[in-house]
Design a protein around this motif. Structure first.
Motif, short mmCIF file in Angstrom:
data_model
loop_
_atom_site.label_atom_id
_atom_site.label_comp_id
_atom_site.label_asym_id
_atom_site.label_seq_id
_atom_site.Cartn_x
_atom_site.Cartn_y
_atom_site.Cartn_z
N SER A 68 0.83 -1.21 0.00
CA SER A 68 0.00 0.00 0.00
C SER A 68 0.86 1.26 0.00
N HIS A 94 2.20 1.82 -3.51
CA HIS A 94 1.16 2.44 -4.34
C HIS A 94 1.04 3.93 -4.03
N SER A 95 1.07 4.29 -2.75
CA SER A 95 0.96 5.68 -2.36
C SER A 95 2.11 6.51 -2.90
N SER A 129 1.82 6.93 -6.68
CA SER A 129 0.70 7.81 -7.07
C SER A 129 1.05 9.29 -6.94
N ALA A 150 5.03 -5.74 -4.70
CA ALA A 150 3.93 -4.81 -4.97
C ALA A 150 3.66 -4.76 -6.47
N ALA A 179 0.85 -2.36 -7.81
CA ALA A 179 1.21 -0.95 -7.78
C ALA A 179 2.09 -0.59 -8.97
#
Length: 347
Positions: A55, A58-59, A62, A80, A83
């Motif tokens: 996670s 992905h953050s 982004s 990941a 992601a």
């Protein structure tokens, strides 16, 4: 896009990659690449993430602006993959592959699949050894024309002074099963007591504390604990002193993508006894300064060490070959230049 924007990269690495207490080949490589790109005029935006936290990956991705170049450590990318797949739709993603997970017997199937997905979605893959590249191609993870190789460098360093008897042995690397320190201790335990030797096993004792305790216990039970030193991670100056006083580097790995400590030893004129596994044969291919033995076979390793100790002519020849080989090894500046060229090509 401006020239400055063309020479900018977001580099995603494991958390603690620059912590001396977490020294590993991959972390050293990432740190040298980051520093080297900066010296070449690149803007390097570092992000450290925990390898088991998709996670967060992905953050971080982004938040990267559309079109900005991303270099991500393969240890993170393989954990990941979703992601990386999503990010690759709007970002040129380059994955730095330190290993080919599927080549190792104890690899997690989920990690193998994650590696496959993330590498296939990347614009380019940078492998840190010819062996890793060949494994990725052989296993049909990535096409050969999408992988470039940037082998680790080795810094210039003073030649080892060593000892006259050749008994100062050094083993460098995280104390963990894949590095095979238990095999080394078993081999040392069978040497004739008359041989004069000591062995320093330098590397983190915290990554696999159960295994580190097993190695210490094995040395104690074998009656050689007074000859085996396990100081943990050595600071840079302490490691330099260990190399300067060493006669022989022993690398008993069960798996190895390249063997950075082998290159470091050769740069200092130190011969090597190592496992004939993974990328190690390629690391020493240009020299005759190494004795290779089958991995996970204490007797074969013991026989090689015995030959080293009883034959002064062999020691002299291997040391001379190591000094010659070290002068031809790539430097970190070569590694970084290769990566900078690859990143510019993606741009």
């Amino acid at each position: 896009m401006t020239d400055a924007e063309l020479r900018a990269v977001s580099f995603i690495v494991p958390s603690g990659f620059d912590d001396p207490q977490r020294a590993s080949g991959g972390n050293v490589y990432d740190r040298r690449v980051s520093d080297g790109l900066s010296r070449l005029g690149w803007t390097v935006r570092m992000s450290q993430v925990h390898v088991d936290d998709p996670s967060t990956v992905h953050s971080v991705l982004s938040q990267v602006s559309d079109g900005e170049l991303v270099l991500i450590d393969g240890l993170i990318a393989g954990r990941a993959p979703a992601a990386v797949e999503i990010a690759s739709l709007r970002l040129p993603v380059v994955v730095l592959a330190h290993m080919a997970s599927g080549a190792f017997e104890d690899a997690d199937p989920a990690l193998i699949e994650g590696e496959r997905r993330s590498l296939r979605s990347a614009r380019q893959v940078i492998a840190t050894s010819d062996w890793t590249r060949s494994e990725l191609v052989r296993r049909r993870v990535v096409a050969a024309d999408r992988i470039i190789v940037a082998t680790p460098g080795a810094d210039d360093a003073p030649m080892s002074t060593g000892t006259s008897a050749g008994g100062a042995l050094l083993c460098v690397g995280v104390v963990a099963p894949h590095k095979g320190q238990d095999t080394l201790v078993e081999a040392l335990a069978t040497l004739c007591p008359d041989h004069e030797w000591t062995c320093t096993i330098a590397g983190s004792l915290d990554t696999r504390p159960d295994f580190a305790e097993q190695v210490e216990r094995l040395a104690t039970m074998s009656g050689i604990r007074d000859r085996v030193t396990m100081p943990g991670v050595l600071a840079a100056d302490e490691l330099d002193r260990a190399y300067r006083g060493a006669d022989l580097l022993v690398a008993p790995s069960r798996s190895e993508s390249y063997g950075m400590v082998i290159a470091d030893a050769l740069r200092r004129g130190i011969p090597v006894v190592a496992s004939d596994v993974g990328g190690i044969p390629q690391t020493v291919a240009s020299s005759r300064a190494a004795i290779l033995v089958p991995p996970n076979q204490p007797k074969a390793l013991s026989d090689a060490l015995r030959r080293w100790m009883v034959d002064p002519a062999l020691r002299a020849r291997l040391a001379a070959d190591a000094r010659r080989a070290g002068s031809h090894l790539p430097r970190w500046s070569d590694t970084v230049a290769r990566i900078a060229q690859a990143l510019a090509g993606v741009r």
